[in-house]
Design a protein around this motif. Structure first.
Motif, mmCIF file in Angstrom:
data_model
loop_
_atom_site.group_PDB
_atom_site.id
_atom_site.type_symbol
_atom_site.label_atom_id
_atom_site.label_comp_id
_atom_site.label_asym_id
_atom_site.label_seq_id
_atom_site.Cartn_x
_atom_site.Cartn_y
_atom_site.Cartn_z
ATOM 1 N N TRP A 122 0.856 -1.200 0.000
ATOM 2 C CA TRP A 122 0.000 0.000 0.000
ATOM 3 C C TRP A 122 0.878 1.231 0.000
ATOM 4 C CZ3 TRP A 122 -0.307 3.974 3.639
ATOM 5 C CH2 TRP A 122 -1.369 4.866 3.477
ATOM 6 N N GLN A 123 0.402 2.287 -0.684
ATOM 7 C CA GLN A 123 1.128 3.553 -0.642
ATOM 8 C C GLN A 123 0.173 4.717 -0.825
ATOM 9 O OE1 GLN A 123 3.935 4.163 -3.854
ATOM 10 N NE2 GLN A 123 2.705 2.957 -5.292
ATOM 11 N N ASP A 124 0.554 5.847 -0.268
ATOM 12 C CA ASP A 124 -0.148 7.106 -0.433
ATOM 13 C C ASP A 124 0.920 8.117 -0.831
ATOM 14 O OD1 ASP A 124 -1.327 9.643 -0.097
ATOM 15 O OD2 ASP A 124 -2.657 8.925 1.495
ATOM 16 N N VAL A 125 0.994 8.394 -2.129
ATOM 17 C CA VAL A 125 2.086 9.226 -2.639
ATOM 18 C C VAL A 125 2.010 10.636 -2.074
ATOM 19 C CG1 VAL A 125 3.135 10.195 -4.714
ATOM 20 C CG2 VAL A 125 2.257 7.849 -4.742
ATOM 21 N N ARG A 126 0.841 11.218 -2.055
ATOM 22 C CA ARG A 126 0.729 12.616 -1.619
ATOM 23 C C ARG A 126 1.151 12.792 -0.168
ATOM 24 N NH1 ARG A 126 -2.624 16.424 0.612
ATOM 25 N NH2 ARG A 126 -4.284 14.972 1.147
ATOM 26 N N ARG A 127 0.773 11.819 0.669
ATOM 27 C CA ARG A 127 1.118 11.931 2.095
ATOM 28 C C ARG A 127 2.444 11.246 2.425
ATOM 29 N NH1 ARG A 127 -4.517 11.328 1.986
ATOM 30 N NH2 ARG A 127 -5.635 13.075 2.969
ATOM 31 N N ASP A 128 3.095 10.677 1.409
ATOM 32 C CA ASP A 128 4.419 10.074 1.569
ATOM 33 C C ASP A 128 4.411 8.903 2.553
ATOM 34 O OD1 ASP A 128 7.072 9.700 0.999
ATOM 35 O OD2 ASP A 128 7.806 11.336 2.260
ATOM 36 N N LEU A 129 3.426 8.018 2.409
ATOM 37 C CA LEU A 129 3.305 6.852 3.281
ATOM 38 C C LEU A 129 3.356 5.583 2.445
ATOM 39 C CD1 LEU A 129 0.283 8.025 5.480
ATOM 40 C CD2 LEU A 129 2.720 8.277 6.008
ATOM 41 N N ALA A 130 3.930 4.530 3.012
ATOM 42 C CA ALA A 130 3.947 3.229 2.340
ATOM 43 C C ALA A 130 4.008 2.126 3.387
ATOM 44 C CB ALA A 130 5.137 3.110 1.394
ATOM 45 N N VAL A 131 3.375 1.011 3.071
ATOM 46 C CA VAL A 131 3.426 -0.180 3.923
ATOM 47 C C VAL A 131 4.042 -1.309 3.105
ATOM 48 C CG1 VAL A 131 2.109 -1.916 5.197
ATOM 49 C CG2 VAL A 131 1.455 0.498 5.347
#
Length: 248
Positions: A122-131
């Motif tokens: 999983w990733q959220d590019v805008r919030r700079d998060l990844a699992v």
């Protein structure tokens, strides 16, 4: 000749001394408030290595904001990058920054002598998060997520990560400010903690702990050319987005 009064006093003091000095380990120094916390949380921290295609080191904001992992020198089309992360679920789920694994052809998670391949789940590019997910033969130790909202300016914090490939590097400092907003070329950090704990390239994705050993933030960005200004994404803004990967 009888010893003088001064000599008798010196002899009495020598006899009163113990044969051996006490071991300092039996009486830890009262100012070593970080040692026990660090020993307890180290098993949840990992180093992340990626082989990826290089990209321009600066976004449209120029060199002012620099995500930690980005290379600053020219190099071949493929390069190895270093970052940090921490285990959030015993089944091998790891939280890190998205920019660490961006355009990665291969992701490896290192913990001491153990190196495991990891996959992005999983990733959220805008919030700079990844699992990330790694396979492990047994349950892994996982982080305890604290409350960034409850943390206070001036509170001691500990940053542990993989700066420049140096695993488990520890720095300490205080919370300098809360609820900052930071914008880079690709990422929006809407709620970050500012800290003066030393953060260097490779610390990105690593945890920011309070003195209870709870994660209150994830290190993400620095102000290029400054001294002691680093930013960690507040953990309370991350929790709702990674709830599916946390223990129930």
């Amino acid at each position: 000749m009888k010893p003088t009064k001064k000599k008798r006093l010196a002899l009495d003091l020598l006899r009163a001394q113990p044969a051996e000095r006490p071991d300092p380990a039996d009486r830890p120094h009262p100012a070593n408030i970080f040692v026990d916390v660090i020993e307890r949380v180290k098993p949840i921290i990992v180093a992340i290595e990626t082989d990826r295609e290089r990209q321009l080191p600066f976004g449209p904001f120029g060199p002012f904001f620099l995500p930690f992992f980005l290379p600053e020198d020219d190099g071949p089309p493929l390069g190895r990058s270093f970052g940090s992360g921490f285990i959030i679920h015993p089944r091998g789920y790891i939280l890190t920054n998205q920019h660490i694994i961006d355009r990665a052809g291969e992701i490896r998670v290192r913990q001491g002598a153990f190196v495991r391949p990891a996959r992005l789940v999983w990733q959220d590019v805008r919030r700079d998060l990844a699992v990330l997910k790694v396979s492990a033969p047994r349950p892994l130790p996982a982080a305890v997520l604290g409350s960034s909202d409850a943390a206070r300016v001036g509170e001691w914090v500990i940053a542990i990560g993989n700066p420049l490939g140096l695993e488990n590097t520890v720095t300490v400092g205080v919370i300098s400010a809360k609820h900052r907003s930071v914008r880079t070329g690709q990422h929006d950090y809407d709620d970050v903690i500012q800290t003066d704990a030393a953060i260097n390239p490779g610390n990105s994705g690593g945890p920011l702990f309070n003195l209870y050993g709870q994660v209150i933030g994830m290190n993400a960005a620095i102000v290029r050319g400054s001294q002691s200004i680093g930013f960690a994404i507040a953990i309370d803004s991350i929790k709702p987005r990674i709830a599916a990967y946390l223990p129930r």
